[in-house]
Design a protein around this motif. Structure first.
Motif, PDB file in Angstrom:
ATOM      1  N   ASP A  32      13.542  10.146  29.303  1.00  0.00           N
ATOM      2  CA  ASP A  32      14.295   9.899  30.533  1.00  0.00           C
ATOM      3  C   ASP A  32      14.600  11.207  31.255  1.00  0.00           C
ATOM      4  O   ASP A  32      14.461  11.304  32.477  1.00  0.00           O
ATOM      5  N   GLU A  33      15.021  12.219  30.492  1.00  0.00           N
ATOM      6  CA  GLU A  33      15.311  13.518  31.092  1.00  0.00           C
ATOM      7  C   GLU A  33      14.044  14.124  31.685  1.00  0.00           C
ATOM      8  O   GLU A  33      14.066  14.738  32.755  1.00  0.00           O
ATOM      9  N   TYR A  34      12.934  13.935  30.996  1.00  0.00           N
ATOM     10  CA  TYR A  34      11.658  14.447  31.495  1.00  0.00           C
ATOM     11  C   TYR A  34      11.288  13.746  32.806  1.00  0.00           C
ATOM     12  O   TYR A  34      10.846  14.398  33.759  1.00  0.00           O
ATOM     13  N   ALA A  35      11.520  12.448  32.871  1.00  0.00           N
ATOM     14  CA  ALA A  35      11.241  11.697  34.107  1.00  0.00           C
ATOM     15  C   ALA A  35      12.126  12.202  35.234  1.00  0.00           C
ATOM     16  O   ALA A  35      11.673  12.329  36.384  1.00  0.00           O
ATOM     17  N   GLU A  36      13.381  12.513  34.926  1.00  0.00           N
ATOM     18  CA  GLU A  36      14.281  13.063  35.941  1.00  0.00           C
ATOM     19  C   GLU A  36      13.778  14.423  36.420  1.00  0.00           C
ATOM     20  O   GLU A  36      13.849  14.738  37.617  1.00  0.00           O
ATOM     21  N   LEU A  37      13.285  15.232  35.492  1.00  0.00           N
ATOM     22  CA  LEU A  37      12.739  16.528  35.876  1.00  0.00           C
ATOM     23  C   LEU A  37      11.530  16.367  36.798  1.00  0.00           C
ATOM     24  O   LEU A  37      11.373  17.098  37.770  1.00  0.00           O
ATOM     25  N   GLN A  38      10.684  15.388  36.496  1.00  0.00           N
ATOM     26  CA  GLN A  38       9.514  15.128  37.341  1.00  0.00           C
ATOM     27  C   GLN A  38       9.973  14.700  38.742  1.00  0.00           C
ATOM     28  O   GLN A  38       9.397  15.140  39.739  1.00  0.00           O
ATOM     29  N   LEU A  85      16.694  20.549  27.995  1.00  0.00           N
ATOM     30  CA  LEU A  85      15.698  19.636  27.435  1.00  0.00           C
ATOM     31  C   LEU A  85      14.772  20.313  26.428  1.00  0.00           C
ATOM     32  O   LEU A  85      14.357  19.705  25.445  1.00  0.00           O
ATOM     33  N   ARG A  86      14.485  21.587  26.626  1.00  0.00           N
ATOM     34  CA  ARG A  86      13.479  22.310  25.839  1.00  0.00           C
ATOM     35  C   ARG A  86      13.633  22.148  24.320  1.00  0.00           C
ATOM     36  O   ARG A  86      12.656  21.819  23.644  1.00  0.00           O
ATOM     37  N   ALA A 143       3.883  21.309  26.547  1.00  0.00           N
ATOM     38  CA  ALA A 143       2.979  21.947  27.513  1.00  0.00           C
ATOM     39  C   ALA A 143       3.399  21.598  28.939  1.00  0.00           C
ATOM     40  O   ALA A 143       3.417  22.468  29.823  1.00  0.00           O
ATOM     41  N   SER A 144       3.754  20.345  29.155  1.00  0.00           N
ATOM     42  CA  SER A 144       4.201  19.937  30.496  1.00  0.00           C
ATOM     43  C   SER A 144       5.476  20.658  30.888  1.00  0.00           C
ATOM     44  O   SER A 144       5.647  21.087  32.034  1.00  0.00           O
ATOM     45  N   LEU A 145       6.380  20.801  29.932  1.00  0.00           N
ATOM     46  CA  LEU A 145       7.646  21.477  30.207  1.00  0.00           C
ATOM     47  C   LEU A 145       7.415  22.952  30.521  1.00  0.00           C
ATOM     48  O   LEU A 145       8.035  23.508  31.427  1.00  0.00           O
ATOM     49  N   GLU A 146       6.506  23.592  29.794  1.00  0.00           N
ATOM     50  CA  GLU A 146       6.194  24.997  30.068  1.00  0.00           C
ATOM     51  C   GLU A 146       5.578  25.157  31.461  1.00  0.00           C
ATOM     52  O   GLU A 146       5.895  26.097  32.189  1.00  0.00           O
ATOM     53  N   LEU A 147       4.708  24.221  31.829  1.00  0.00           N
ATOM     54  CA  LEU A 147       4.129  24.239  33.173  1.00  0.00           C
ATOM     55  C   LEU A 147       5.225  24.073  34.214  1.00  0.00           C
ATOM     56  O   LEU A 147       5.244  24.770  35.239  1.00  0.00           O
ATOM     57  N   LEU A 148       6.157  23.185  33.937  1.00  0.00           N
ATOM     58  CA  LEU A 148       7.281  22.969  34.854  1.00  0.00           C
ATOM     59  C   LEU A 148       8.117  24.235  34.978  1.00  0.00           C
ATOM     60  O   LEU A 148       8.519  24.612  36.081  1.00  0.00           O
TER      61      LEU A 148
END
Length: 132
Positions: free
Chosen positions: A9-15, A98-99, A109-114
């Motif tokens: 959910d947090e990842y979706a919010e970040l997106q 989130l990390r 990997a997606s988080l690092e790209l973000l």
């Protein structure tokens, strides 16, 4: 298991936040293009050489009007840049929280790209922020 759903959910919010930043970047780009158009228009007016006091008075009045419009545009750019900077700050804070909870390599990997994109946005927005 519950934490994994929270992370997703947090990842979706970040997106979603990233999408908002992309929209704000486009708006800044559009406003900057408008500023450049105004600058070109003023240059064209300055380059025209015709005689007569009425002509020069009109030309001066038009240039003053364009400068006023450019000031309004610059103010919009500054406000938009501040919004982008604030959003980038919030996004970076949320991503840092989130990390430690990310478990899959794909999400890492997606988080690092973000993170890289957030850093890039922060650097790109700085020139538009007011100097303190």
């Amino acid at each position: 298991m519950i934490r994994e759903y929270q992370v997703r959910d947090e990842y979706a919010e970040l997106q979603a936040s990233q999408n908002k930043i992309e929209k704000l970047k486009k708006e800044v780009k559009d406003l900057w293009a408008l500023v450049q158009t105004c600058q070109i228009s003023i240059q064209v007016l300055e380059d025209i050489q015709q005689g007569g006091n009425d002509y020069w008075f009109t030309r001066l009045r038009d240039a003053a009007h364009r400068f006023q419009e450019q000031d309004k545009i610059n103010e919009k750019i500054m406000n938009l840049a501040q919004d982008v900077a604030e959003h980038v700050t919030v996004l970076a804070r949320e991503a840092r929280i989130l990390r430690p909870h990310v478990v899959s390599n794909e999400m890492k990997a997606s988080l690092e790209l973000l993170f890289d994109q957030i850093k890039d946005l922060g650097i790109r927005v700085r020139p538009y922020l007011p100097k303190n």
